[in-house]
Enzyme design. Structure first.
Site, PDB file in Angstrom:
ATOM      1  CB  THR A  48      -0.603  -0.058   0.981  1.00  0.00           C
ATOM      2  OG1 THR A  48       0.192   0.403   2.497  1.00  0.00           O
ATOM      3  CG2 THR A  48      -2.381  -1.339   1.306  1.00  0.00           C
ATOM      4  CD  GLU A 103      -2.641   1.525   4.732  1.00  0.00           C
ATOM      5  OE1 GLU A 103      -1.543   0.163   4.535  1.00  0.00           O
ATOM      6  OE2 GLU A 103      -2.470   0.985   6.103  1.00  0.00           O
TER       7      GLU A 103
HETATM    8  P1  ADP Z   1       4.777   0.712   3.429  1.00  0.00           P
HETATM    9  O1  ADP Z   1       4.467   0.084   4.901  1.00  0.00           O
HETATM   10  O2  ADP Z   1       6.535   1.443   3.316  1.00  0.00           O
HETATM   11  O3  ADP Z   1       3.380   1.494   2.834  1.00  0.00           O
HETATM   12  P2  ADP Z   1       4.370  -1.029   1.959  1.00  0.00           P
HETATM   13  O4  ADP Z   1       4.591  -3.176   2.134  1.00  0.00           O
HETATM   14  O5  ADP Z   1       2.906  -1.176   2.150  1.00  0.00           O
HETATM   15  O6  ADP Z   1       5.839  -0.219   2.705  1.00  0.00           O
HETATM   16  O7  ADP Z   1       4.735  -1.503   0.365  1.00  0.00           O
HETATM   17  C1  ADP Z   1       4.555  -0.140  -0.463  1.00  0.00           C
HETATM   18  C2  ADP Z   1       5.289   0.701  -1.217  1.00  0.00           C
HETATM   19  O8  ADP Z   1       5.147  -0.514  -2.333  1.00  0.00           O
HETATM   20  C3  ADP Z   1       4.605   1.868  -1.897  1.00  0.00           C
HETATM   21  O9  ADP Z   1       5.059   3.076  -1.501  1.00  0.00           O
HETATM   22  C4  ADP Z   1       5.426   1.079  -3.108  1.00  0.00           C
HETATM   23  O10 ADP Z   1       6.207   1.631  -3.727  1.00  0.00           O
HETATM   24  C5  ADP Z   1       5.051   0.154  -3.181  1.00  0.00           C
HETATM   25  N1  ADP Z   1       4.926  -0.661  -4.736  1.00  0.00           N
HETATM   26  C6  ADP Z   1       4.647  -1.773  -5.447  1.00  0.00           C
HETATM   27  N2  ADP Z   1       4.026  -2.120  -5.396  1.00  0.00           N
HETATM   28  C7  ADP Z   1       2.736  -1.507  -4.983  1.00  0.00           C
HETATM   29  C8  ADP Z   1       1.567  -1.266  -5.402  1.00  0.00           C
HETATM   30  N3  ADP Z   1       0.827  -2.665  -6.508  1.00  0.00           N
HETATM   31  N4  ADP Z   1       0.558  -0.211  -4.785  1.00  0.00           N
HETATM   32  C9  ADP Z   1       0.942   0.465  -3.896  1.00  0.00           C
HETATM   33  N5  ADP Z   1       2.625   0.666  -3.543  1.00  0.00           N
HETATM   34  C10 ADP Z   1       3.118  -0.009  -4.566  1.00  0.00           C
HETATM   35  N1  RBF Z   2      -7.049  -2.753   8.082  1.00  0.00           N
HETATM   36  C1  RBF Z   2      -8.212  -2.702   9.092  1.00  0.00           C
HETATM   37  O1  RBF Z   2      -7.372  -2.876  10.381  1.00  0.00           O
HETATM   38  N2  RBF Z   2      -9.184  -3.194   9.013  1.00  0.00           N
HETATM   39  C2  RBF Z   2      -9.773  -3.596   7.163  1.00  0.00           C
HETATM   40  O2  RBF Z   2     -11.102  -3.347   7.522  1.00  0.00           O
HETATM   41  C3  RBF Z   2      -9.049  -3.088   6.871  1.00  0.00           C
HETATM   42  N3  RBF Z   2      -9.207  -2.938   5.481  1.00  0.00           N
HETATM   43  C4  RBF Z   2      -8.247  -2.959   4.066  1.00  0.00           C
HETATM   44  C5  RBF Z   2      -8.655  -2.843   3.119  1.00  0.00           C
HETATM   45  C6  RBF Z   2      -8.036  -2.379   1.365  1.00  0.00           C
HETATM   46  C7  RBF Z   2      -8.402  -2.811   0.447  1.00  0.00           C
HETATM   47  C8  RBF Z   2      -6.393  -2.621   2.655  1.00  0.00           C
HETATM   48  C9  RBF Z   2      -5.838  -1.784   0.994  1.00  0.00           C
HETATM   49  C10 RBF Z   2      -6.192  -2.345   3.288  1.00  0.00           C
HETATM   50  C11 RBF Z   2      -6.833  -2.650   4.740  1.00  0.00           C
HETATM   51  N4  RBF Z   2      -6.413  -2.110   5.792  1.00  0.00           N
HETATM   52  C12 RBF Z   2      -7.232  -3.160   7.277  1.00  0.00           C
HETATM   53  C13 RBF Z   2      -4.880  -1.808   5.889  1.00  0.00           C
HETATM   54  C14 RBF Z   2      -4.210  -2.786   6.228  1.00  0.00           C
HETATM   55  O3  RBF Z   2      -4.541  -2.877   7.779  1.00  0.00           O
HETATM   56  C15 RBF Z   2      -2.318  -2.399   5.738  1.00  0.00           C
HETATM   57  O4  RBF Z   2      -2.576  -1.976   4.982  1.00  0.00           O
HETATM   58  C16 RBF Z   2      -1.585  -3.078   6.584  1.00  0.00           C
HETATM   59  O5  RBF Z   2      -0.451  -2.311   6.286  1.00  0.00           O
HETATM   60  C17 RBF Z   2      -1.553  -4.392   5.539  1.00  0.00           C
HETATM   61  O6  RBF Z   2      -0.345  -4.654   6.255  1.00  0.00           O
HETATM   62 MG    MG Z   3       2.169   0.932   2.517  1.00  0.00          MG
END
Ligand code: ADP
Ligand code: RBF
Ligand code: MG
Length: 182
Positions: A48, A103
């Site tokens: 995300t 996110e």
């Molecule tokens: P963080 O905790 O830093 O957000 P994540 O594990 O959520 O780490 O990874 C997020 C990062 O992954 C984004 O900031 C982006 O640079 C990269 N990324 C790669 N593919 C995707 C995707 N399909 N959607 C969102 N972020 C992506």
């Molecule tokens: N986090 C929650 O605690 N409850 C949720 O219902 C929830 N729904 C999510 C739905 C989507 C489409 C996404 C992208 C994230 C959601 N998350 C939710 C956030 C999730 O906890 C977060 O992306 C973590 O970092 C996943 O490891």
């Molecule tokens: Mg993230």
């Protein structure tokens, strides 16, 4: 009679909302992608891209309930390609966050990360409330269904039309003056 709405394996409707976006949608936001909590979303297959705090607060105030799961369109950096996205806005009860986050999971497999690149989004509708979960697997299952919901719901013409909104176009390249000195 209108045709039945398709359901996910878990019984959730795969098409949400009206046949066209209704107020407050569409909601527009942009910002540079920040580092998030590094909780391994990427390892789970659901990276995300985290919005900066100002953008997260703007989105939270603009959308219907301040927190929740939303869907729409997204584009990144200098690339004009527009992808479907799902977005979580709120405090992630599963992880007990203290700050509001927005996110965005872009529904596309990228070869590289794009931290610090501009992320532009158009939020077109609401999917569901944020939930607390007793297991990570249950959270992941619901996110996978959210992705299916977004894909189905974005096919409707009035939603598809927003894919070409000018807001999602990358900024024009910097221009040089006539003698190329700036
Ligand atoms: P963080 O905790 O830093 O957000 P994540 O594990 O959520 O780490 O990874 C997020 C990062 O992954 C984004 O900031 C982006 O640079 C990269 N990324 C790669 N593919 C995707 C995707 N399909 N959607 C969102 N972020 C992506
Ligand atoms: N986090 C929650 O605690 N409850 C949720 O219902 C929830 N729904 C999510 C739905 C989507 C489409 C996404 C992208 C994230 C959601 N998350 C939710 C956030 C999730 O906890 C977060 O992306 C973590 O970092 C996943 O490891
Ligand atoms: Mg993230």
């Amino acid at each position: 009679m209108s045709p039945a709405i398709p359901l996910s394996a878990s019984g959730r409707p795969l098409i949400v909302g009206d046949s066209e976006p209704t107020a407050p949608y569409p909601v527009f936001a942009n910002g540079l992608v920040m580092t998030g909590f590094q909780r391994g979303s990427k390892q789970l297959g659901i990276p995300t891209a985290n919005m900066p705090q100002e953008a997260a607060d703007h989105i939270a105030h603009a959308v219907q309930s301040g927190s929740g799961i939303y869907y729409g369109w997204a584009s990144v950096g200098n690339d004009a390609t527009v992808y479907p996205m799902v977005m979580s806005v709120g405090w992630n009860p599963f992880f007990k966050n203290e700050k509001r986050t927005a996110e965005v999971h872009i529904i596309h497999q990228f070869d590289e990360d794009f931290y610090d690149h501009e992320l532009r989004i158009v939020v077109v509708g609401y999917i569901r409330d944020e939930k607390n979960y007793t297991s990570l697997d249950a959270l992941i299952d619901d996110i996978k269904t959210d992705i299916q919901v977004a894909e189905h719901s974005l096919k409707r013409p009035a939603y598809l039309a927003l894919k070409s909104d000018a807001f999602l176009a990358p900024p024009p390249p910097a221009t040089t003056n006539a003698n190329g000195t700036n």
